[in-house]
Scaffold this motif. Structure first.
Motif, PDB file in Angstrom:
ATOM      1  N   ALA A  56      52.084  47.074  18.928  1.00 58.15           N
ATOM      2  CA  ALA A  56      52.529  47.472  20.268  1.00 58.15           C
ATOM      3  C   ALA A  56      51.430  47.333  21.314  1.00 58.15           C
ATOM      4  O   ALA A  56      51.652  47.649  22.484  1.00 58.15           O
ATOM      5  CB  ALA A  56      53.037  48.920  20.238  1.00 58.15           C
ATOM      6  N   ALA A  57      50.256  46.867  20.910  1.00 64.96           N
ATOM      7  CA  ALA A  57      49.122  46.767  21.845  1.00 64.96           C
ATOM      8  C   ALA A  57      49.408  45.735  22.932  1.00 64.96           C
ATOM      9  O   ALA A  57      49.910  44.643  22.664  1.00 64.96           O
ATOM     10  CB  ALA A  57      47.858  46.389  21.102  1.00 64.96           C
ATOM     11  N   VAL A  58      49.104  46.109  24.154  1.00 66.74           N
ATOM     12  CA  VAL A  58      49.253  45.221  25.308  1.00 66.74           C
ATOM     13  C   VAL A  58      47.901  45.104  25.995  1.00 66.74           C
ATOM     14  O   VAL A  58      47.301  46.110  26.384  1.00 66.74           O
ATOM     15  CB  VAL A  58      50.302  45.762  26.305  1.00 66.74           C
ATOM     16  CG1 VAL A  58      50.358  44.882  27.553  1.00 66.74           C
ATOM     17  CG2 VAL A  58      51.671  45.858  25.652  1.00 66.74           C
ATOM     18  N   TYR A  59      47.418  43.866  26.141  1.00 65.77           N
ATOM     19  CA  TYR A  59      46.141  43.616  26.804  1.00 65.77           C
ATOM     20  C   TYR A  59      46.385  43.416  28.299  1.00 65.77           C
ATOM     21  O   TYR A  59      46.915  42.387  28.708  1.00 65.77           O
ATOM     22  CB  TYR A  59      45.464  42.377  26.227  1.00 65.77           C
ATOM     23  CG  TYR A  59      44.683  42.646  24.959  1.00 65.77           C
ATOM     24  CD1 TYR A  59      43.302  42.804  24.984  1.00 65.77           C
ATOM     25  CD2 TYR A  59      45.343  42.754  23.736  1.00 65.77           C
ATOM     26  CE1 TYR A  59      42.586  43.056  23.819  1.00 65.77           C
ATOM     27  CE2 TYR A  59      44.639  43.010  22.565  1.00 65.77           C
ATOM     28  CZ  TYR A  59      43.264  43.157  22.614  1.00 65.77           C
ATOM     29  OH  TYR A  59      42.567  43.418  21.468  1.00 65.77           O
ATOM     30  N   ALA A  60      45.986  44.422  29.094  1.00 65.33           N
ATOM     31  CA  ALA A  60      46.096  44.283  30.547  1.00 65.33           C
ATOM     32  C   ALA A  60      44.937  43.468  31.102  1.00 65.33           C
ATOM     33  O   ALA A  60      45.094  42.722  32.073  1.00 65.33           O
ATOM     34  CB  ALA A  60      46.136  45.658  31.200  1.00 65.33           C
ATOM     35  N   LEU A  61      43.760  43.600  30.474  1.00 65.08           N
ATOM     36  CA  LEU A  61      42.585  42.800  30.825  1.00 65.08           C
ATOM     37  C   LEU A  61      41.961  42.293  29.535  1.00 65.08           C
ATOM     38  O   LEU A  61      41.927  43.011  28.524  1.00 65.08           O
ATOM     39  CB  LEU A  61      41.553  43.630  31.596  1.00 65.08           C
ATOM     40  CG  LEU A  61      41.936  44.148  32.980  1.00 65.08           C
ATOM     41  CD1 LEU A  61      40.826  45.027  33.541  1.00 65.08           C
ATOM     42  CD2 LEU A  61      42.248  43.004  33.937  1.00 65.08           C
ATOM     43  N   ARG A  62      41.432  41.063  29.586  1.00 65.29           N
ATOM     44  CA  ARG A  62      40.824  40.461  28.404  1.00 65.29           C
ATOM     45  C   ARG A  62      39.445  39.900  28.762  1.00 65.29           C
ATOM     46  O   ARG A  62      39.344  38.892  29.457  1.00 65.29           O
ATOM     47  CB  ARG A  62      41.693  39.326  27.857  1.00 65.29           C
ATOM     48  CG  ARG A  62      43.053  39.754  27.305  1.00 65.29           C
ATOM     49  CD  ARG A  62      43.856  38.533  26.898  1.00 65.29           C
ATOM     50  NE  ARG A  62      45.165  38.875  26.361  1.00 65.29           N
ATOM     51  CZ  ARG A  62      45.410  39.046  25.061  1.00 65.29           C
ATOM     52  NH1 ARG A  62      44.437  38.923  24.193  1.00 65.29           N
ATOM     53  NH2 ARG A  62      46.635  39.346  24.643  1.00 65.29           N
ATOM     54  N   ASP A  63      38.398  40.562  28.312  1.00 63.17           N
ATOM     55  CA  ASP A  63      37.023  40.055  28.447  1.00 63.17           C
ATOM     56  C   ASP A  63      36.715  39.568  29.861  1.00 63.17           C
ATOM     57  O   ASP A  63      36.238  38.442  30.064  1.00 63.17           O
ATOM     58  CB  ASP A  63      36.760  38.925  27.447  1.00 63.17           C
ATOM     59  CG  ASP A  63      36.910  39.393  26.007  1.00 63.17           C
ATOM     60  OD1 ASP A  63      36.446  40.502  25.697  1.00 63.17           O
ATOM     61  OD2 ASP A  63      37.488  38.648  25.196  1.00 63.17           O
ATOM     62  N   VAL A  64      36.970  40.419  30.846  1.00 63.03           N
ATOM     63  CA  VAL A  64      36.782  40.036  32.248  1.00 63.03           C
ATOM     64  C   VAL A  64      35.328  40.232  32.666  1.00 63.03           C
ATOM     65  O   VAL A  64      34.740  41.307  32.471  1.00 63.03           O
ATOM     66  CB  VAL A  64      37.707  40.872  33.161  1.00 63.03           C
ATOM     67  CG1 VAL A  64      37.333  40.682  34.633  1.00 63.03           C
ATOM     68  CG2 VAL A  64      39.158  40.482  32.933  1.00 63.03           C
ATOM     69  N   ASP A  65      34.747  39.198  33.240  1.00 61.26           N
ATOM     70  CA  ASP A  65      33.426  39.256  33.865  1.00 61.26           C
ATOM     71  C   ASP A  65      33.611  39.044  35.363  1.00 61.26           C
ATOM     72  O   ASP A  65      34.157  38.013  35.775  1.00 61.26           O
ATOM     73  CB  ASP A  65      32.495  38.168  33.311  1.00 61.26           C
ATOM     74  CG  ASP A  65      32.134  38.386  31.852  1.00 61.26           C
ATOM     75  OD1 ASP A  65      31.830  39.544  31.479  1.00 61.26           O
ATOM     76  OD2 ASP A  65      32.148  37.400  31.080  1.00 61.26           O
ATOM     77  N   LEU A  66      33.174  40.009  36.149  1.00 60.27           N
ATOM     78  CA  LEU A  66      33.347  39.924  37.596  1.00 60.27           C
ATOM     79  C   LEU A  66      32.182  40.605  38.280  1.00 60.27           C
ATOM     80  O   LEU A  66      31.788  41.715  37.902  1.00 60.27           O
ATOM     81  CB  LEU A  66      34.656  40.602  38.013  1.00 60.27           C
ATOM     82  CG  LEU A  66      34.969  40.661  39.516  1.00 60.27           C
ATOM     83  CD1 LEU A  66      35.155  39.265  40.095  1.00 60.27           C
ATOM     84  CD2 LEU A  66      36.191  41.531  39.782  1.00 60.27           C
ATOM     85  N   GLN A  67      31.612  39.942  39.275  1.00 60.35           N
ATOM     86  CA  GLN A  67      30.545  40.525  40.082  1.00 60.35           C
ATOM     87  C   GLN A  67      30.950  40.467  41.554  1.00 60.35           C
ATOM     88  O   GLN A  67      31.448  39.438  42.024  1.00 60.35           O
ATOM     89  CB  GLN A  67      29.223  39.774  39.887  1.00 60.35           C
ATOM     90  CG  GLN A  67      28.678  39.841  38.468  1.00 60.35           C
ATOM     91  CD  GLN A  67      27.314  39.198  38.354  1.00 60.35           C
ATOM     92  OE1 GLN A  67      26.797  38.593  39.303  1.00 60.35           O
ATOM     93  NE2 GLN A  67      26.698  39.315  37.187  1.00 60.35           N
ATOM     94  N   ILE A  68      30.722  41.559  42.250  1.00 58.30           N
ATOM     95  CA  ILE A  68      31.005  41.629  43.680  1.00 58.30           C
ATOM     96  C   ILE A  68      29.752  42.129  44.384  1.00 58.30           C
ATOM     97  O   ILE A  68      29.217  43.192  44.045  1.00 58.30           O
ATOM     98  CB  ILE A  68      32.198  42.562  43.967  1.00 58.30           C
ATOM     99  CG1 ILE A  68      33.466  41.999  43.313  1.00 58.30           C
ATOM    100  CG2 ILE A  68      32.402  42.720  45.485  1.00 58.30           C
ATOM    101  CD1 ILE A  68      34.680  42.909  43.440  1.00 58.30           C
ATOM    102  N   ALA A  69      29.277  41.362  45.350  1.00 57.79           N
ATOM    103  CA  ALA A  69      28.065  41.722  46.077  1.00 57.79           C
ATOM    104  C   ALA A  69      28.377  42.701  47.194  1.00 57.79           C
ATOM    105  O   ALA A  69      29.500  42.759  47.706  1.00 57.79           O
ATOM    106  CB  ALA A  69      27.412  40.464  46.654  1.00 57.79           C
ATOM    107  N   ARG A  70      27.393  43.466  47.577  1.00 55.59           N
ATOM    108  CA  ARG A  70      27.526  44.357  48.728  1.00 55.59           C
ATOM    109  C   ARG A  70      27.866  43.532  49.966  1.00 55.59           C
ATOM    110  O   ARG A  70      27.250  42.514  50.248  1.00 55.59           O
ATOM    111  CB  ARG A  70      26.217  45.120  48.941  1.00 55.59           C
ATOM    112  CG  ARG A  70      26.284  46.187  50.020  1.00 55.59           C
ATOM    113  CD  ARG A  70      24.932  46.872  50.177  1.00 55.59           C
ATOM    114  NE  ARG A  70      24.571  47.564  48.948  1.00 55.59           N
ATOM    115  CZ  ARG A  70      24.904  48.823  48.660  1.00 55.59           C
ATOM    116  NH1 ARG A  70      25.634  49.514  49.519  1.00 55.59           N
ATOM    117  NH2 ARG A  70      24.521  49.377  47.531  1.00 55.59           N
ATOM    118  N   GLY A  71      28.884  43.973  50.691  1.00 60.56           N
ATOM    119  CA  GLY A  71      29.260  43.289  51.924  1.00 60.56           C
ATOM    120  C   GLY A  71      30.288  42.194  51.764  1.00 60.56           C
ATOM    121  O   GLY A  71      30.683  41.572  52.749  1.00 60.56           O
TER     122      GLY A  71
END
Length: 245
Positions: free
Chosen positions: A23-38
């Motif tokens: 029944a497992a549901v993957y909403a996110l899978r190994d996500v790499d994300l960077q957001i800079a200030r501004g």
């Protein structure tokens, strides 16, 4: 902004799983994300793509099943519920599609609410609420209730409420979803001005390409993964007020 500075927001190998076993549901899978200030980042994707889960993760409303979330270098994924609540209260502002205003309460009193939770005194709350409303073009509308305001004005009150605590990051979830196209453009112009003029980092979920075009960067999710990450080369991350660009 110092190009060598660490990203404001970092997701490292983040997965979010609901349920277990078959029944497992993957909403996110190994996500790499960077957001800079501004930065002004639009997050897009079809229903079920993971974009809202990613927003909830960044907003400390959910936690990773695996992986790391760092905010200004702090390990959010290791924080307690109370520590995450403090981070939300002091660093993050939220704007929702449905405005979420108290119906029998004036614009001023709606905007004061986050300061009330912080324990600010009445005079300070009133002054900062007036300033926040003026910053979104609603000077003179402080004593009007939501029923006396247009949809665009109600969303401006919601944005003022998010800004009154001077957040580092403004998280906007479908902020134009309940507005007509003209009011939607006005709200997006306001968000862009807050980003470029005050240097507020904005992360916005939207399904509307016309609205995403106001952002300097668009991240698209599909099936819980980042499918594309594109930038507008003509737009650089805004500097926080008082910082060098």
């Amino acid at each position: 902004m110092n190009a060598a500075a660490a990203p404001l927001i970092q997701l490292r190998g983040v997965s979010r799983v609901y349920g277990a076993g078959q029944a497992a549901v993957y909403a996110l899978r190994d996500v790499d994300l960077q957001i800079a200030r501004g930065e002004f980042v639009a997050i897009m994707g079809p229903s079920g793509s993971g974009k809202s889960t990613a927003m909830n993760m960044i907003g400390c409303l959910d936690t990773p099943t695996s992986g790391e979330y760092l905010f200004e270098g702090l390990p959010v994924h290791r924080m307690t519920r109370n520590q995450r609540a403090l981070l939300r209260r002091h660093q993050l502002g939220f704007v929702f599609q449905g405005f979420n205003l108290l119906p029998r309460t004036s614009a001023q009193e709606n905007v004061e609410l986050p300061l009330l939770y912080r324990g600010a005194d009445a005079a300070a709350r009133r002054e900062r609420a007036f300033q926040a409303l003026a910053s979104v073009g609603l000077a003179g509308w402080e004593h009007h209730t939501p029923s006396e305001l247009s949809g665009g004005q109600q969303q401006r009150v919601a944005i003022a409420r998010a800004l009154v605590t001077d957040p580092t990051v403004l998280l906007a979830d479908e902020p134009t979803g309940n507005l007509d196209s003209q009011r939607g453009r006005e709200i997006m112009e306001l968000l862009r001005a807050l980003n470029t003029g005050r240097g507020i980092t904005i992360v916005m979920v939207t399904h509307e390409p016309d609205m995403a075009a106001y952002a300097a960067r668009t991240v698209r999710f599909v099936d819980g993964r980042i499918a594309s990450d594109s930038r507008s080369p003509a737009v650089a991350p805004a500097a926080r007020a008082g910082q060098a660009a």
